[in-house]
Design an enzyme around this catalytic site. Structure first.
Site, mmCIF file in Angstrom:
data_model
loop_
_atom_site.group_PDB
_atom_site.id
_atom_site.type_symbol
_atom_site.label_atom_id
_atom_site.label_comp_id
_atom_site.label_asym_id
_atom_site.label_seq_id
_atom_site.Cartn_x
_atom_site.Cartn_y
_atom_site.Cartn_z
ATOM 1 N N LEU A 385 1.039 -1.280 -0.114
ATOM 2 C CA LEU A 385 0.302 0.507 -0.394
ATOM 3 C C LEU A 385 0.697 1.650 0.219
ATOM 4 C CD1 LEU A 385 -2.457 -1.569 3.088
ATOM 5 C CD2 LEU A 385 -3.163 -0.104 0.294
ATOM 6 N N GLY A 388 6.606 4.155 4.164
ATOM 7 C CA GLY A 388 6.645 5.378 4.993
ATOM 8 C C GLY A 388 8.008 4.631 5.695
ATOM 9 N N GLY A 389 8.752 6.089 6.190
ATOM 10 C CA GLY A 389 10.025 6.049 6.967
ATOM 11 C C GLY A 389 10.219 4.774 8.420
ATOM 12 N N PHE A 390 9.293 4.401 8.508
ATOM 13 C CA PHE A 390 9.443 3.206 9.130
ATOM 14 C C PHE A 390 9.633 1.801 9.123
ATOM 15 C CE2 PHE A 390 7.118 6.777 11.868
ATOM 16 C CZ PHE A 390 8.436 7.623 12.495
ATOM 17 N N GLY A 391 8.395 1.865 7.393
ATOM 18 C CA GLY A 391 9.004 0.831 6.903
ATOM 19 C C GLY A 391 7.573 0.457 5.771
ATOM 20 N N SER A 392 7.561 -0.597 5.442
ATOM 21 C CA SER A 392 6.255 -0.700 4.110
ATOM 22 C C SER A 392 5.071 -1.270 4.548
ATOM 23 C CB SER A 392 6.898 -1.925 3.244
ATOM 24 O OG SER A 392 8.642 -1.187 3.051
ATOM 25 N N VAL A 393 4.140 -1.055 4.311
ATOM 26 C CA VAL A 393 2.918 -1.132 4.429
ATOM 27 C C VAL A 393 1.967 -1.964 3.700
ATOM 28 C CG1 VAL A 393 0.803 -0.183 4.897
ATOM 29 C CG2 VAL A 393 2.500 0.596 5.576
ATOM 30 N N LYS A 407 2.400 -3.319 8.955
ATOM 31 C CA LYS A 407 3.129 -2.450 8.673
ATOM 32 C C LYS A 407 4.406 -3.517 9.624
ATOM 33 C CE LYS A 407 3.243 2.144 8.846
ATOM 34 N NZ LYS A 407 3.142 3.125 9.083
ATOM 35 N N ASP A 502 4.660 14.009 13.338
ATOM 36 C CA ASP A 502 5.183 13.966 12.168
ATOM 37 C C ASP A 502 3.585 13.870 11.345
ATOM 38 O OD1 ASP A 502 6.380 13.361 9.732
ATOM 39 O OD2 ASP A 502 6.826 11.399 9.763
#
Ligand SMILES: *[C@@H]1O[C@H](CO)[C@@H](O)[C@H](O)[C@H]1NC(C)=O
Ligand SMILES: *[C@@H]1O[C@H](CO)[C@@H](O)[C@H](O)[C@H]1NC(C)=O
Ligand SMILES: *[C@@H]1O[C@H](CO)[C@@H](O)[C@H](O)[C@H]1NC(C)=O
Ligand SMILES: *[C@@H]1O[C@H](CO)[C@@H](O)[C@H](O)[C@H]1NC(C)=O
Length: 675
Positions: A385, A388-393, A407, A502
Site C-alpha cells: 500500500l 514510509g520512514g518506519f517501514g512498508s505497509v 506495517k 510527524d
C-alpha cells in the site's frame, strides 16, 4: 486540583494574565477581572507572591515572611498536598474542606469536629462517616487537621477525593507498573458507594468493581493498582452518527437499584423507549417498567449487581453491532445444544482445530499474530500500500474476513518486552479520528503492526494528484476538524499525552466515508530510545516541522499544532506548502493574505470558487495563530477545534517575525535546512 479559583473558566490563555497589586492577586482576561484573592493590604505592607516548595502559593510580606495575607492551601479543591490542612481555621473563621463537583453530582469531605480523626464524606446528599488511620494526619491548634509528610522523603504522595471515595495516593513507577497507588481509601468496599467504580463499571457482590459486559478498563494500570476512577470504556465503539445507529441492546437483569441520574421520558411502550434511546447517540441505556421509560445519557454510574433474585431492576445497555452478533451465536447454541449434542461436539472440535491452527492469542487487548500468519494474511507481502520512514505497509485479510493494513517496521534495537509494553499502550488509545491498532507480531527481530484498513487511502493522494475526484469544500472542512479532534485527543485526553511529531497528509488516512484518521501516532514514542532513527526518518518531512525542531529546542505538543496548520493550508489550497514552484513560504503567504482580507485566492483552483469565504477566513486566522514563533502563543489543539467549529471568535493574529526574516533572506526553499 490543589487549588481552585471561582470556577469561571479561562477561555483564552493567550490573553490572560496573573498579577499582584497591593497584596491582592488578580486573574485578568482581555481587561476584565475574572478572579481576585480578596486580600488587599491597602499598601500597608509590601507584598510578594511566592510558590513554596511545599506547593503552597502564598502572598506574604516582603520582609516578615510569617505575615501571610493569602495562600492557596486555604482554598483546596479536591486534593490535598502533604503539609496542607482541612477543618476550621480559628484565625479566619473559614471552614476548609474538599469538594468535587461533576454536575449533576457533588461530593464533599468535611472534618467532623465531634469525632477524633473523624470526617464526613457526602455524596449527592448521602453522608458517610469515616476516620483517618493513625499517622496519616496531625491535629493542629483549633480544629485544623494537617496531612502528614510521607515517612520516606522520596515518596510522592497526596490525598484525593474523587466521586465517592477519598484516598491517600503514592506514585509508583517501576518496571511493571506506573501510576498512583492507594495506600488507604475510604470507603474500601463499593457496597457503601458504588460511585467510585467509575463509568460503566459495577459493584459486584464481592465489593469490588468490574466492567459490565462489552466494556473493559479505560486504564488497566489504574485498575491493577486498586483504583477505578476512570471506569470502563466500550470494547467495540458505538456506531451512531446523527441519530442513525446500528447498535442494539443487551438486558442486564441483576441490577440492584437503578444507576444514578436517569432522565424520565414520555415514551409509552418498551419499543418506543428503545427507539428513543437508539436515536440519540449520547443515550447509553434505557429501562422500561411500570414507572415508565427512563433513559441514561453519556455514562452509567453507581451501578450495583445483586446476587439474590429479588428487587432486581432491568436495564437495557446499548451495545455495538459486533457484540450483538456474538450474543446471538451463543443463544442459538443454547437452543440447539440439547437437541443435537453430536453436532455440537463436532462443532467444538472444528473450533478447537480452527483456533489452534490460527494460534492467535490475545495479549490484554491486542491480538498477537505469528509471522507466518501475517505472511499468509498478506499473501506473502504482495499487495504493497505504501512505504514510509518506519517501514512498508501491505494490505491483508485476517480472520473475519477483515481487511487490515500490516506495517512491517524497519528493524530497530528494541527488546521484545519493551516493544510489547509500548505497543500495548498504543492499543489503548482509541478515537474516531485515530487509526485503530488491532494487533502486532514480535518474533525474533521482526516487528509488525496490524491496523484497520482505510479504503480511501491517504489525504495526499486526494489533494495533490490529478485524476482523483475533487474533495468538496464542506468535506475538506470536516476533514480539518476531524484531524484537529484526533490530535486534541492525543494531546489532551489520553492518559499519557502523545506528541505525534510527524503530522503530514501522508499520515492522514480516509475511511470509506472519508472520515479522517491519523496514522502512525506513537511512533515517535516507540522510537524514543533511538532518537537518531527518529530524526533520520523525520528528515524527509521537514516542510511540516516547527521552528523549534529546526533550532534544536525542546519539542512540545505545540510542534504538532504547527504541522497541523501546514496540513490545514494544503487541504484548503490543494497545493504543497513547500517544494516546487512556491516562491514564498506558504504559511507566511497565507498570513499576509489574511491581513489583506483576501483569502479566497488561497482556495484550491479545482473548487472553482465553491468555498465558504467566512469559514476559509477563520481557518486562515487559526493557521496564522498556530505558526506564531513562540510556541506559547500557539493555541492548543482543543482551542483549534473550537475555533474551526466556530464556537469562539478568532482575532486577527500578528505576522510572525521569524517567517518575516526567512522571507527577507529570499527563497523559502532554504528553509529545509539541517536538523
Ligand atoms: C483601603 O483604603 C480605602 C480608601 O482609603 C478604604 O475605604 C478601605 O476601607 C481600606 N481597606 C482596608 C482593608 O483597609
Ligand atoms: C511578623 O509577623 C507576625 C505575624 O503577623 C508577627 O507575629 C511578628 O511579630 C512579626 N515579626 C516582626 C519582626 O515584625
Ligand atoms: C512495582 O510496584 C508495585 C506496587 O508498589 C509492586 O507491587 C511491585 O512488586 C513492584 N515491582 C517491581 C518489579 O519492583
Ligand atoms: C447509589 O446507589 C445506592 C445503592 O443502590 C443508592 O442507595 C443511592 O441512592 C444511589 N445514589 C444516587 C445518587 O443515585
Amino acid at each position: 486540583m490543589f487549588w481552585l479559583g471561582n470556577r469561571i473558566p479561562i477561555t483564552s490563555f493567550l490573553s490572560t494574565t496573573l498579577y499582584l497589586a497591593a497584596g491582592e492577586l488578580y486573574i485578568e482576561e482581555l481587561g476584565s477581572v475574572l478572579w481576585t484573592s480578596g486580600s488587599a493590604t491597602n499598601g500597608s505592607t509590601r507584598s510578594v507572591a511566592v510558590l513554596l516548595n511545599t506547593g503552597n502559593f502564598v502572598v506574604r510580606d516582603q520582609i516578615n515572611h510569617s505575615k501571610v495575607v493569602w495562600q492557596s492551601f486555604d482554598h483546596p479543591a479536591d486534593a490535598l498536598l502533604p503539609g496542607a490542612w482541612l477543618g476550621l481555621d480559628v484565625a479566619t473563621g473559614a471552614h476548609i474542606s474538599l469538594t468535587l463537583s461533576k454536575p449533576p453530582y457533588h461530593c464533599t469531605l468535611v472534618i467532623d469536629q465531634s469525632r477524633k480523626m473523624g470526617f464526613v464524606m457526602s455524596i449527592d446528599g448521602h453522608d458517610h462517616l469515616g476516620t483517618f488511620p493513625d499517622g496519616m494526619v496531625t491535629y493542629e491548634e483549633g480544629s485544623l487537621v494537617r496531612l502528614n509528610y510521607p515517612e520516606n522523603p522520596n515518596d510522592i504522595q497526596f490525598m484525593r477525593l474523587h466521586m465517592g471515595q477519598v484516598s491517600l495516593l503514592r506514585w509508583v513507577n517501576n518496571a511493571t507498573i506506573t501510576g498512583w497507588q492507594p495506600l488507604w481509601s475510604y470507603p474500601s468496599s463499593c457496597k457503601i458507594s458504588a460511585f467510585y467504580c467509575g463509568a460503566f463499571s459495577a459493584c459486584t457482590s464481592a465489593g469490588t468493581c468490574a466492567c459490565i459486559d462489552g466494556f473493559r478498563p479505560s486504564d488497566p494500570d489504574e485498575w491493577r493498582l486498586g483504583q477505578f476512577v476512570s471506569g470502563c470504556s466500550r470494547i467495540i465503539p458505538s456506531d451512531c452518527e446523527d441519530g442513525i445507529s446500528t447498535d442494539s441492546f443487551v438486558l442486564l437483569d441483576n441490577v440492584q437499584g437503578l444507576p444514578a441520574n436517569p432522565q424520565d421520558t414520555r415514551e409509552e411502550t418498551s419499543e418506543d423507549c428503545q427507539v428513543a434511546c437508539l436515536n440519540q447517540c449520547y443515550c447509553v441505556a434505557y429501562s422500561y417498567d411500570l414507572s415508565g421509560c427512563k433513559i441514561w445519557y453519556d455514562v452509567l454510574l453507581n451501578l450495583t449487581f445483586g446476587n439474590s433474585a429479588i428487587h432486581h431492576a432491568k436495564i437495557s445497555m446499548r451495545i455495538a453491532h459486533g457484540k450483538r452478533q456474538q450474543g446471538r451465536i451463543q443463544h442459538v447454541m443454547l437452543v440447539i445444544g440439547p437437541i443435537v449434542v453430536g453436532l455440537l461436539i463436532m462443532l467444538v472440535i472444528f473450533w478447537v482445530y480452527k483456533i489452534s491452527s490460527r494460534q492467535t492469542k490475545v495479549d490484554d487487548f491486542l491480538a498477537v499474530y505469528t509471522y507466518t500468519q501475517l505472511k499468509r494474511a498478506t499473501r506473502n507481502f504482495s499487495d504493497k500500500l505504501g512505504e514510509g520512514g518506519f517501514g512498508s505497509v501491505f494490505k491483508g485479510t485476517v480472520a473475519g474476513p477483515t481487511a487490515v493494513a500490516v506495517k512491517k517496521l524497519k528493524s530497530f534495537g528494541h527488546r521484545d518486552k519493551q516493544f510489547r509494553a509500548e505497543v500495548q499502550t498504543l492499543g489503548l488509545i482509541q478515537h474516531t479520528n485515530l487509526v485503530r491498532l488491532f494487533g502486532f507480531c514480535s518474533e525474533g527481530a521482526r516487528r509488525l503492526l496490524v491496523y484497520e484498513y482505510m479504503p480511501n487511502g491517504s489525504l495526499d493522494s486526494h489533494l495533490f494528484s490529478s485524476g482523483t475526484s475533487v474533495l468538496s469544500w464542506s468535506l475538506r472542512r470536516r476533514i480539518a476538524i476531524g484531524i484537529a479532534k484526533g490530535l486534541s485527543y492525543l494531546h489532551e485526553e489520553c492518559r499519557d499525552c502523545i506528541i505525534h511529531c510527524d503530522i503530514k497528509p501522508e499520515n492522514i488516512l480516509l475511511d470509506a466515508e472519508f472520515c479522517p484518521k491519523i496514522a502512525d501516532f506513537g511512533m515517535a514514542k516507540l522510537l524514543r530510545r533511538d532518537m537518531s532513527t527518529a530524526l533520520t526518518t523525520l528528515r524527509g518531512t521537514i516542510g511540516y516541522l516547527a521552528p523549534e525542531w529546526v533550532y534544536g529546542q525542546p519539542i512540545t505538543h505545540k510542534a504538532d499544532v504547527y504541522s497541523f496548520v501546514v496540513v490545514l493550508l494544503e487541504l484548503f489550497s490543494g497545493r504543497r506548502a513547500t517544494g516546487n514552484g512556491n516562491h514564498q513560504y506558504f504559511p507566511l503567504y497565507a498570513a499576509a493574505k489574511v491581513n489583506e482580507g483576501d483569502v479566497l485566492c488561497l482556495l484550491d483552483g479545482r473548487l472553482r470558487g465553491e468555498g465558504n469565504a467566512k469559514e476559509l477566513d477563520v481557518a486562515c486566522r487559526v493557521a496564522c495563530w498556530c505558526i506564531q514563533d513562540d510556541e506559547i502563543h500557539r493555541p492548543s489543539m482543543g482551542q483549534v477545534v473550537r475555533m474551526l467549529e466556530g464556537a469562539v471568535d478568532v482575532e486577527l493574529p500578528p505576522i510572525p517575525t521569524s517567517f518575516q526574516n526567512i522571507m527577507d533572506e529570499g527563497d523559502s526553499g532554504t528553509y529545509s535546512a539541517e536538523v
